[in-house]
Design an enzyme around this catalytic site. Structure first.
Site, PDB file in Angstrom:
ATOM      1  CB  CYS A 293      38.988  39.561  38.326  1.00 40.42           C
ATOM      2  SG  CYS A 293      38.962  41.358  38.171  1.00 40.42           S
ATOM      3  CB  CYS A 444      43.170  37.605  53.483  1.00 38.49           C
ATOM      4  SG  CYS A 444      42.499  39.238  53.854  1.00 38.49           S
TER       5      CYS A 444
END
Length: 488
Positions: A293, A444
Site C-alpha cells: 500500500c 523505482c
C-alpha cells in the site's frame, strides 16, 4: 464467465477490473484469460508454469485454487475472483468469549462507566457482562498507521482494558492523509507516543503500553505473551508472516487486515480450527508483482472501513457474540461497491499449523533473499548508482538511458523527465527499445523493484550495461527538489 481482477493484479491486465471470458472450468478460463492478456502469465504463473502461491482463485464463494479443481464444471457459478495476498463463526452468548468468566467477574463498572458505555449496555448481546469482558481484555495492536488508527480509536472508545501498541516509526506529514490518530503537531514524534496520547484523551482508565520497537523473531513472542488478541495493522509481508507465526505458536487469535488503493481484506486467523495466514497464502509475492500500500497508495476512508471491521471482529471475539471471520476472508472493493465473504480452510500441509509442522519458532523471514533480490555469488552483481552520481551524469549530458518501472500513480506524484516507461512485465519483449552500447539506469520507488527489473532483463538475454538507482525516487527526490534551477 465474469472474471473480477483484484487491483493488485490489474497491471498485468491492462488496468481491467473485470472482464468476460469464455469457459466453464477454471482451466479454460485461465487459458483464455492469458491468451487475451499475454502479460497476465507473469502475474499468475511462476517460471515453472505453476500457479503462484500468493494467488487464490474463487468461483462464487468457494476456493478453487487447488489445481485438482481446475477441471470441475462451474455450471451454477456466475463470477470468478482472482485474489492475491496484499492481507467459522462462534455461537451467540458468553461461551464463545476469549475472556474467561473469572476475569469478567473481577471487573467492576462505576457510575461514570455506566454513563460512558450506556449505548453498549443497552444492547442485549453486550450488556453489563459484555462490557466487563471488554474492560478485562488485553489487546496487542501491531502498527499505529492507517489501519491501526481506527482500530486503536474504536477499541479505546469501547473501553478495552489494556492496549499494547507496537510501532517503530515516526509520524510524517504524508501519514496524515489516512492515519487519523495523529495530527500535525505529532510530526516527527514516535507513532506509539502519539497513539498513547490519543487513547488517554479518549479514556484515561485504559492502560496503554507503547512499544517503540521493531518486531523481530527474537522479541515477537515475548511482546504478545499474556495477551488475549493480536491485531495486524502492518503494511509489509515480512512482518505479517512474523506476527502470524508468533500468534499461532503462542495460541493467540490474530485479526488480519490489509489495504491497497480501493480494496481491503479482513480475516480472523488461528482461532478454533480455522486457518492461519500460511494456510491461505503459503508464500508472499515477489516484489514488483504485487505492490504494497505504501507503493500503490490508498484512498483515505479505506483504512477506516477495514480498520473498523477489524475492531468489530475484535469486540465480537472478546464479548463472545455473532459470527466471526474465522475460516472466512472478507474482501471489500470500495470503488466498485463490491464485497465478498470467501471460504478459506485450514491446510493439513501448512508448515506452521498442519499435521507435520516444520516451523517451530518465529524466524526472521528474509524477504529479499526469497524473492531473488539478494545477489547470488554465481550471478553477475547488480551495480548501482547513488542519486548524486545519477544527477551528475544527467547534468553533464552523459549518453544514458533511464527506465522507469514505477506505476502510473507513482509517476504522477514525482515524474522523471526523459525516462522511458516500461513495466517490469514488458521488459523482455521491449528490450529492443534499449541501446546495449549505452548505460541503462533503472528507477523505482525504493530501489528494489528496479533490481528485479535488471535481473528480469538479464534472464531475457540482454547484454548491455545495467544499473540500479540506489534508494529509488525516495532518495532521488531530495536532490531534485533541492535544485530549483536543475534539470527537473
Amino acid at each position: 464467465m465474469k472474471v473480477i481482477i483484484s487491483a493488485t493484479l490489474r497491471t498485468f491486465f491492462g488496468r481491467t477490473a473485470e472482464t468476460e471470458i469464455q469457459g466453464n472450468t477454471i482451466q479454460e478460463i485461465l487459458k483464455n484469460l492469458t491468451e487475451e492478456y499475454p502479460d497476465a502469465k507473469k502475474g499468475l504463473y511462476d517460471a515453472d508454469g505453476n500457479l503462484r502461491s500468493f494467488l487464490r482463485i474463487f468461483a462464487g464463494s468457494e476456493d478453487y485454487t487447488d489445481p485438482a479443481k481446475h477441471d470441475t464444471p462451474l455450471d451454477s457459478v456466475q463470477e470468478v475472483l482472482l485474489l492475491p495476498f496484499v492481507a467459522g463463526g462462534a455461537p451467540e452468548g458468553g461461551n464463545g468469549s476469549i475472556i474467561s468468566d473469572e476475569r469478567r467477574k473481577a471487573v467492576a463498572l462505576d457510575d461514570k462507566d455506566i454513563e460512558r458505555f450506556n449505548k453498549h449496555l443497552l444492547l442485549r448481546e453486550i450488556g453489563v457482562k459484555g462490557q466487563k469482558r471488554i474492560r478485562a481484555a488485553k489487546v496487542v495492536i501491531v502498527g499505529a498507521g492507517a489501519l491501526g488508527s481506527p482500530v486503536i480509536q474504536y477499541l479505546a472508545a469501547a473501553g478495552i482494558g489494556t492496549l499494547k501498541i507496537i510501532d517503530f516509526d515516526e509520524v510524517s506529514l504524508g501519514n496524515l492523509q489516512s492515519q487519523v490518530i495523529h495530527s500535525s503537531r505529532d510530526v516527527k514524534r514516535p507513532k506509539t507516543a502519539s497513539a498513547r496520547d490519543t487513547v488517554r484523551n479518549i479514556d484515561r482508565n485504559i492502560e496503554v503500553i507503547p512499544e517503540n520497537t521493531q518486531l523481530t523473531a527474537e522479541n515477537a513472542i515475548s511482546l504478545i505473551e499474556g495477551y488475549d488478541l493480536v491485531i495486524d495493522c502492518t503494511d509489509n509481508y515480512k512482518t505479517r508472516y512474523l506476527i502470524n507465526d508468533a500468534c499461532i505458536l503462542s495460541g493467540i487469535p490474530l485479526i488480519f487486515g490489509s489495504i491497497y488503493q480501493f480494496e481491503g481484506q479482513v480475516s480472523v486467523l488461528g482461532y478454533g480450527d480455522g486457518p492461519c495466514l500460511r494456510c491461505i497464502y503459503p508464500e508472499p509475492p515477489a516484489p514488483g508483482l504485487v505492490p504494497a500500500c505504501a507503493e500503490g497508495g490508498t484512498i483515505s476512508p479505506l483504512s477506516g472501513i477495514v480498520g473498523s471491521i477489524q475492531a468489530n471482529e475484535a469486540l465480537k471475539l472478546i464479548i463472545g457474540i455473532g459470527e466471526h471471520l474465522s475460516g472466512k476472508l472478507l474482501t471489500v472493493d470500495t470503488l466498485g461497491l463490491r464485497s465478498h465473504v470467501l471460504t478459506v480452510k485450514h491446510s493439513c500441509s501448512c508448515p506452521l499449523c498442519g499435521d507435520n509442522p516444520t516451523i517451530t519458532a518465529p524466524e526472521d523471514f528474509d524477504y529479499e533473499e526469497f524473492c531473488g533480490l539478494k545477489e547470488d555469488e554465481n550471478e553477475t552483481p547488480v551495480e548501482g548508482l547513488t542519486p548524486e552520481e545519477l544527477s551528475y551524469r544527467i547534468e553533464h549530458g552523459d549518453p544514458i538511458i533511464i527506465v522507469d518501472v514505477r506505476e502510473p500513480h507513482e509517476r504522477a506524484i514525482v515524474r522523471f523527465p526523459g525516462a522511458l516507461v516500461i513495466p517490469i512485465g514488458q521488459l523482455a519483449r521491449r528490450q529492443k527499445e534499449l541501446n546495449p552500447e549505452q548505460d541503462t539506469i533503472f528507477i523505482c520507488k525504493e530501489g528494489k523493484r528496479s533490481i528485479l527489473a535488471i535481473n528480469t532483463l538479464r534472464e531475457a538475454g540482454y547484454k548491455g550495461p545495467l544499473y540500479n538507482l540506489k534508494g529509488g525516487m525516495d532518495k532521488m527526490k531530495d536532490i531534485i527538489f533541492s535544485n530549483e534551477g536543475g534539470w527537473l
